[in-house]
Design an enzyme around this catalytic site. Structure first.
Site, mmCIF file in Angstrom:
data_model
loop_
_atom_site.group_PDB
_atom_site.id
_atom_site.type_symbol
_atom_site.label_atom_id
_atom_site.label_comp_id
_atom_site.label_asym_id
_atom_site.label_seq_id
_atom_site.Cartn_x
_atom_site.Cartn_y
_atom_site.Cartn_z
ATOM 1 N N HIS A 48 -25.257 44.097 -8.300
ATOM 2 C CA HIS A 48 -26.092 44.051 -7.407
ATOM 3 C C HIS A 48 -26.750 45.410 -6.712
ATOM 4 O O HIS A 48 -26.085 46.607 -7.453
ATOM 5 C CB HIS A 48 -25.457 43.508 -6.127
ATOM 6 C CG HIS A 48 -24.537 42.057 -6.483
ATOM 7 N ND1 HIS A 48 -25.164 40.898 -6.114
ATOM 8 C CD2 HIS A 48 -23.365 41.992 -7.021
ATOM 9 C CE1 HIS A 48 -24.208 40.141 -6.335
ATOM 10 N NE2 HIS A 48 -23.075 40.373 -6.820
ATOM 11 N N GLU A 50 -21.680 46.112 -5.733
ATOM 12 C CA GLU A 50 -22.735 46.459 -5.162
ATOM 13 C C GLU A 50 -23.197 48.080 -5.280
ATOM 14 O O GLU A 50 -22.166 48.477 -5.100
ATOM 15 C CB GLU A 50 -22.921 46.142 -3.529
ATOM 16 C CG GLU A 50 -22.665 44.922 -3.206
ATOM 17 C CD GLU A 50 -24.170 43.901 -3.094
ATOM 18 O OE1 GLU A 50 -25.242 44.573 -3.557
ATOM 19 O OE2 GLU A 50 -24.093 42.915 -2.819
ATOM 20 N N HIS A 83 -27.328 40.722 -10.755
ATOM 21 C CA HIS A 83 -27.466 39.528 -9.935
ATOM 22 C C HIS A 83 -28.795 38.739 -10.432
ATOM 23 O O HIS A 83 -28.748 37.434 -10.372
ATOM 24 C CB HIS A 83 -27.757 39.987 -8.615
ATOM 25 C CG HIS A 83 -27.288 39.029 -7.765
ATOM 26 N ND1 HIS A 83 -27.722 38.855 -6.189
ATOM 27 C CD2 HIS A 83 -27.048 37.582 -7.641
ATOM 28 C CE1 HIS A 83 -27.384 37.992 -5.552
ATOM 29 N NE2 HIS A 83 -26.953 36.903 -6.276
ATOM 30 N N ASP A 108 -32.041 42.064 -8.423
ATOM 31 C CA ASP A 108 -31.309 43.223 -8.350
ATOM 32 C C ASP A 108 -30.291 43.337 -9.543
ATOM 33 O O ASP A 108 -29.887 42.057 -10.223
ATOM 34 C CB ASP A 108 -30.293 43.537 -7.009
ATOM 35 C CG ASP A 108 -29.545 42.169 -6.538
ATOM 36 O OD1 ASP A 108 -30.026 41.151 -6.843
ATOM 37 O OD2 ASP A 108 -28.247 42.346 -6.170
#
Length: 184
Positions: free
Chosen positions: A36, A118, A157, A167
């Site tokens: 992400h 992330e 994602h 993303d």
């Protein structure tokens, strides 16, 4: 990063910033890695707002764009900041709330069997060498600990929530990343 630094789902070298936004996986299966991106506010880096969001204590009045995040319960397993710092919010053995409505290879609810990483960034900002390096090391550690994760089970994602998410974006260099984990 030497093998075996993941104990009870926690990476020894990561800064711990424990999120309340997780629950038990319905099974012990961990077979997917989802990449992400995040920045709060959008395009701003190095601020404490991501930690606060994942911990459920974001001051939604700190920026006008945060109003839409009020009451949101979301987390990821890891964040890799622009300087390469790795932050962990949820044990890999638990289900973090990062994928939302999602599907991979005909299976819905990817949070049930995925680990979410992330990257501090945006779809268009590009990512730092430090981030790619730490992502490669973390990926190799996760692959060693969770053998069902392989190069075919690493996605963005955008791949599990097409039309809803974009993303890690067009600036993420999938070729560079996949070559690094294949060569290591």
């Amino acid at each position: 990063m030497p093998k075996g630094l993941l104990k009870q789902g926690w990476l020894a070298s990561a800064r711990k910033c424990i999120s309340p936004h997780f629950n038990s996986r319905p099974t012990d299966e961990v077979s997917l890695l989802v990449i992400h991106n995040i920045s709060l506010p959008a395009g701003c880096f190095g601020l404490p707002h991501i930690d606060a969001l994942f911990q459920g204590c974001l001051d939604t009045e700190a920026d006008d764009s945060f109003a839409e995040l009020a009451g949101l319960q979301v987390s990821a397993h890891f964040l890799i900041r622009r300087d390469g710092e790795v932050v962990q919010y949820v044990s890999c053995d638990d289900r973090a709330w990062h994928a939302g409505i999602s599907e991979f290879n005909g299976r819905t609810g990817c949070n049930d069997f995925a680990i979410g990483i992330e990257l501090e960034g945006t779809d268009s900002s590009g990512y730092t060498d430090e981030q790619y390096h730490q992502l490669m090391l973390l990926t190799l550690e996760l692959m060693a600990q969770y053998p069902m994760i392989n190069v075919n089970n690493i996605v963005g994602h955008c791949d599990i929530a097409p039309g809803r998410k974009t993303d890690p974006g067009f600036s993420f260099d999938w070729s560079r990343y996949k070559q690094a984990i294949a060569v290591a």
